[in-house]
Write a protein that holds these residues in place. Structure first.
Motif, mmCIF file in Angstrom:
data_model
loop_
_atom_site.group_PDB
_atom_site.id
_atom_site.type_symbol
_atom_site.label_atom_id
_atom_site.label_comp_id
_atom_site.label_asym_id
_atom_site.label_seq_id
_atom_site.Cartn_x
_atom_site.Cartn_y
_atom_site.Cartn_z
ATOM 1 N N GLU A 268 -2.489 -9.354 29.962
ATOM 2 C CA GLU A 268 -3.005 -8.115 29.399
ATOM 3 C C GLU A 268 -1.898 -7.318 28.728
ATOM 4 O O GLU A 268 -2.084 -6.755 27.630
ATOM 5 C CB GLU A 268 -3.659 -7.308 30.525
ATOM 6 C CG GLU A 268 -4.392 -6.060 30.048
ATOM 7 C CD GLU A 268 -5.621 -6.402 29.222
ATOM 8 O OE1 GLU A 268 -6.017 -5.559 28.395
ATOM 9 O OE2 GLU A 268 -6.169 -7.508 29.375
ATOM 10 N N ASN A 269 -0.729 -7.293 29.399
ATOM 11 C CA ASN A 269 0.412 -6.606 28.778
ATOM 12 C C ASN A 269 0.819 -7.274 27.472
ATOM 13 O O ASN A 269 1.118 -6.602 26.473
ATOM 14 C CB ASN A 269 1.592 -6.576 29.746
ATOM 15 C CG ASN A 269 1.311 -5.719 30.968
ATOM 16 O OD1 ASN A 269 0.583 -4.715 30.863
ATOM 17 N ND2 ASN A 269 1.868 -6.077 32.110
ATOM 18 N N LEU A 270 0.815 -8.641 27.504
ATOM 19 C CA LEU A 270 1.164 -9.357 26.263
ATOM 20 C C LEU A 270 0.131 -9.097 25.167
ATOM 21 O O LEU A 270 0.489 -8.995 23.981
ATOM 22 C CB LEU A 270 1.261 -10.855 26.552
ATOM 23 C CG LEU A 270 2.466 -11.284 27.413
ATOM 24 C CD1 LEU A 270 2.360 -12.764 27.746
ATOM 25 C CD2 LEU A 270 3.774 -11.013 26.676
ATOM 26 N N ARG A 271 -1.149 -9.024 25.601
ATOM 27 C CA ARG A 271 -2.167 -8.719 24.595
ATOM 28 C C ARG A 271 -1.940 -7.342 23.990
ATOM 29 O O ARG A 271 -2.052 -7.141 22.770
ATOM 30 C CB ARG A 271 -3.536 -8.788 25.236
ATOM 31 C CG ARG A 271 -4.023 -10.209 25.502
ATOM 32 C CD ARG A 271 -5.360 -10.178 26.200
ATOM 33 N NE ARG A 271 -5.816 -11.556 26.483
ATOM 34 C CZ ARG A 271 -6.911 -11.839 27.185
ATOM 35 N NH1 ARG A 271 -7.653 -10.849 27.692
ATOM 36 N NH2 ARG A 271 -7.261 -13.097 27.382
ATOM 37 N N LYS A 272 -1.611 -6.381 24.893
ATOM 38 C CA LYS A 272 -1.319 -5.042 24.371
ATOM 39 C C LYS A 272 -0.107 -5.073 23.446
ATOM 40 O O LYS A 272 -0.094 -4.442 22.380
ATOM 41 C CB LYS A 272 -1.079 -4.076 25.524
ATOM 42 C CG LYS A 272 -2.335 -3.799 26.338
ATOM 43 C CD LYS A 272 -2.032 -2.842 27.480
ATOM 44 C CE LYS A 272 -3.291 -2.570 28.298
ATOM 45 N NZ LYS A 272 -3.034 -1.665 29.447
ATOM 46 N N GLN A 273 0.930 -5.818 23.861
ATOM 47 C CA GLN A 273 2.108 -5.946 22.996
ATOM 48 C C GLN A 273 1.768 -6.664 21.695
ATOM 49 O O GLN A 273 2.293 -6.329 20.639
ATOM 50 C CB GLN A 273 3.203 -6.693 23.742
ATOM 51 C CG GLN A 273 3.779 -5.907 24.911
ATOM 52 C CD GLN A 273 4.824 -6.693 25.681
ATOM 53 O OE1 GLN A 273 5.161 -7.804 25.286
ATOM 54 N NE2 GLN A 273 5.318 -6.096 26.766
ATOM 55 N N PRO A 278 1.866 -6.212 14.979
ATOM 56 C CA PRO A 278 1.749 -5.974 13.524
ATOM 57 C C PRO A 278 2.402 -4.671 13.100
ATOM 58 O O PRO A 278 3.092 -4.603 12.068
ATOM 59 C CB PRO A 278 0.232 -5.933 13.307
ATOM 60 C CG PRO A 278 -0.315 -6.761 14.405
ATOM 61 C CD PRO A 278 0.562 -6.504 15.566
ATOM 62 N N GLN A 279 2.194 -3.611 13.945
ATOM 63 C CA GLN A 279 2.845 -2.343 13.630
ATOM 64 C C GLN A 279 4.357 -2.486 13.659
ATOM 65 O O GLN A 279 5.065 -1.983 12.779
ATOM 66 C CB GLN A 279 2.365 -1.282 14.623
ATOM 67 C CG GLN A 279 2.923 0.114 14.350
ATOM 68 C CD GLN A 279 2.403 1.123 15.357
ATOM 69 O OE1 GLN A 279 1.578 0.770 16.194
ATOM 70 N NE2 GLN A 279 2.877 2.356 15.248
ATOM 71 N N LEU A 280 4.819 -3.215 14.730
ATOM 72 C CA LEU A 280 6.275 -3.424 14.803
ATOM 73 C C LEU A 280 6.784 -4.264 13.640
ATOM 74 O O LEU A 280 7.899 -4.038 13.148
ATOM 75 C CB LEU A 280 6.611 -4.107 16.133
ATOM 76 C CG LEU A 280 6.349 -3.278 17.400
ATOM 77 C CD1 LEU A 280 6.615 -4.118 18.642
ATOM 78 C CD2 LEU A 280 7.207 -2.033 17.427
ATOM 79 N N MET A 281 5.974 -5.261 13.195
ATOM 80 C CA MET A 281 6.373 -6.079 12.043
ATOM 81 C C MET A 281 6.493 -5.236 10.787
ATOM 82 O O MET A 281 7.445 -5.370 10.000
ATOM 83 C CB MET A 281 5.347 -7.196 11.835
ATOM 84 C CG MET A 281 5.375 -8.259 12.934
ATOM 85 S SD MET A 281 6.893 -9.220 12.945
ATOM 86 C CE MET A 281 6.693 -10.136 11.430
ATOM 87 N N GLY A 282 5.488 -4.311 10.649
ATOM 88 C CA GLY A 282 5.573 -3.399 9.494
ATOM 89 C C GLY A 282 6.821 -2.540 9.572
ATOM 90 O O GLY A 282 7.547 -2.368 8.572
ATOM 91 N N GLU A 283 7.028 -1.988 10.779
ATOM 92 C CA GLU A 283 8.239 -1.171 10.939
ATOM 93 C C GLU A 283 9.491 -2.005 10.697
ATOM 94 O O GLU A 283 10.466 -1.540 10.094
ATOM 95 C CB GLU A 283 8.256 -0.566 12.340
ATOM 96 C CG GLU A 283 7.162 0.472 12.568
ATOM 97 C CD GLU A 283 7.192 1.020 13.979
ATOM 98 O OE1 GLU A 283 8.038 0.529 14.766
ATOM 99 O OE2 GLU A 283 6.377 1.914 14.302
ATOM 100 N N CYS A 284 9.434 -3.274 11.204
ATOM 101 C CA CYS A 284 10.601 -4.149 11.013
ATOM 102 C C CYS A 284 10.838 -4.430 9.532
ATOM 103 O O CYS A 284 11.983 -4.465 9.066
ATOM 104 C CB CYS A 284 10.369 -5.437 11.772
ATOM 105 S SG CYS A 284 11.793 -6.559 11.761
ATOM 106 N N ASP A 285 9.753 -4.627 8.764
ATOM 107 C CA ASP A 285 9.918 -4.847 7.307
ATOM 108 C C ASP A 285 10.538 -3.629 6.659
ATOM 109 O O ASP A 285 11.459 -3.740 5.815
ATOM 110 C CB ASP A 285 8.546 -5.149 6.689
ATOM 111 C CG ASP A 285 8.007 -6.503 7.145
ATOM 112 O OD1 ASP A 285 8.836 -7.372 7.546
ATOM 113 O OD2 ASP A 285 6.766 -6.700 7.139
#
Length: 353
Positions: A268-273, A278-285
């Motif tokens: 469940e934690n991994l699902r939440k992560q 995607p948000q983190l990927m956007g931020e990472c980009d």
């Protein structure tokens, strides 16, 4: 008809210990047949029980006897003629109640029979007394009403003694005949009783054979049951082992369920992560683009720094040359000042002069 059974049951037979008069002594090793018998010739009642070839109860019931229930399945009565106390252990309370009711009925019947026999005895005694009263009077009449010849005749003393002895012997013979008839009656009664006992013994022997067969059947059933119990115990041990295995498996399943719950929480934690990825990927980009821009700026700054370093080096070189020139000029100025100082001193000297 003789003596006939009127009630039959089965019970364990006991007799009171003659030494202590307190403890019970078993008279039979197992439950035996106990029967009420009625003798129509004597108008009497008896309780008879036979164990094999041994008569363990032969109790004639009298009106003064009492059957006492000492527990739910045990009863007793005292027999003064046998000088003992009999005890019976029944398989159930209902059997005891039926036996006690029959005892009360038989005791009342024995009382009635005793009263009738007493009435008969009193009637016969009255008749005998009346006949006894008539006999002496006739004797006296014959003695007093004798003929004149008998009165005149002289009787010798020996003849009188013989006549009296003869009369006494005749009375004894008559009494013996009466006793013989009585004894014959009692003997016939004893023969009938023995015949009944023989029949009872035969029945008891037949019952013993039947009981032996039943004992063999019971032994076979007991062996079968023991084998079955052994197999059931083996199965029980196997069941216990299976229970232990099941308990271990149950504990292992519980542990696995706990681990599974932990894994579910992690998942469940991994699902939440994963939802945040995607948000983190956007931020990472964005950060990557910023990093690239920063790198470009850094390159430009490094180029500027290199240019500045070159300028600084050139400036340093120029400054060094200027310092050298300045030192030269300072040295030259110092020489000039020294010269000027010397010139001032010379002028002062000249002023003083």
């Amino acid at each position: 008809m003789g003596e006939q059974p009127i009630f039959t049951t089965r019970a364990h037979v006991f007799q009171i210990d003659p030494s202590t008069k307190k403890n019970w002594v078993p008279a039979s090793k197992q439950a035996v047949t106990v029967s009420y018998f009625y003798d129509s010739t004597r108008n009497s009642y008896r309780i008879i029980s036979v164990d094999g070839s041994k008569v363990i109860i032969n109790s004639t019931i009298t009106p003064n006897m009492t059957f006492t229930k000492t527990s739910q399945k045990f009863g007793q009565w005292a027999d003064s003629r046998a000088n003992t106390v009999f005890g019976l252990g029944f398989p159930s309370e209902q059997h005891l109640a039926k036996f006690a009711e029959k005892f009360t009925e038989v005791k009342e019947a024995a009382k009635v029979a005793k009263d009738k026999s007493q009435d008969k005895m009193e009637t016969s005694s009255n008749h005998s007394q009346e006949s006894g009263r008539g006999t002496p009077s006739s004797t006296q009449a014959s003695s007093f009403n004798g003929t004149d010849d008998e009165k005149i005749s002289h009787v010798e003393p020996e003849d009188v003694v013989l006549q009296s002895e003869n009369n006494r012997l005749k009375a004894a013979v008559e009494q013996g005949n009466t006793n013989a008839k009585k004894w014959e009656t009692e003997l016939q009664t004893l023969r009938d009783g023995n015949a009944r006992l023989v029949d009872s013994l035969n029945e008891a022997n037949a019952s013993v054979e039947t009981w032996k067969k039943q004992v063999l059947i019971c032994q076979e059933e007991s062996t079968h049951l023991r084998n079955k119990i052994a197999s059931l115990e083996t199965q029980s041990n196997e069941v216990n082992q299976e229970k232990e295995t099941n308990s271990r498996l149950t504990s292992r399943v519980k542990e696995l369920e706990a681990d599974l719950q932990d894994k579910d929480l992690e998942l469940e934690n991994l699902r939440k992560q994963a939802e945040i990825i995607p948000q983190l990927m956007g931020e990472c980009d964005g950060i990557t683009e910023k990093l690239k821009a920063a790198e470009r700026k850094n390159g430009e700054l490094e180029a500027r720094v290199e240019a500045l370093q070159k300028d600084v080096e050139e400036k340093q070189q120029q400054q060094g040359s200027l310092k050298r020139e300045l030192k030269k000029m300072t040295d030259t100025l110092d020489g000039k000042l020294d010269e000027l100082q010397e010139f001032r001193q010379g002028l002062s000297k000249l002023g003083t002069d």
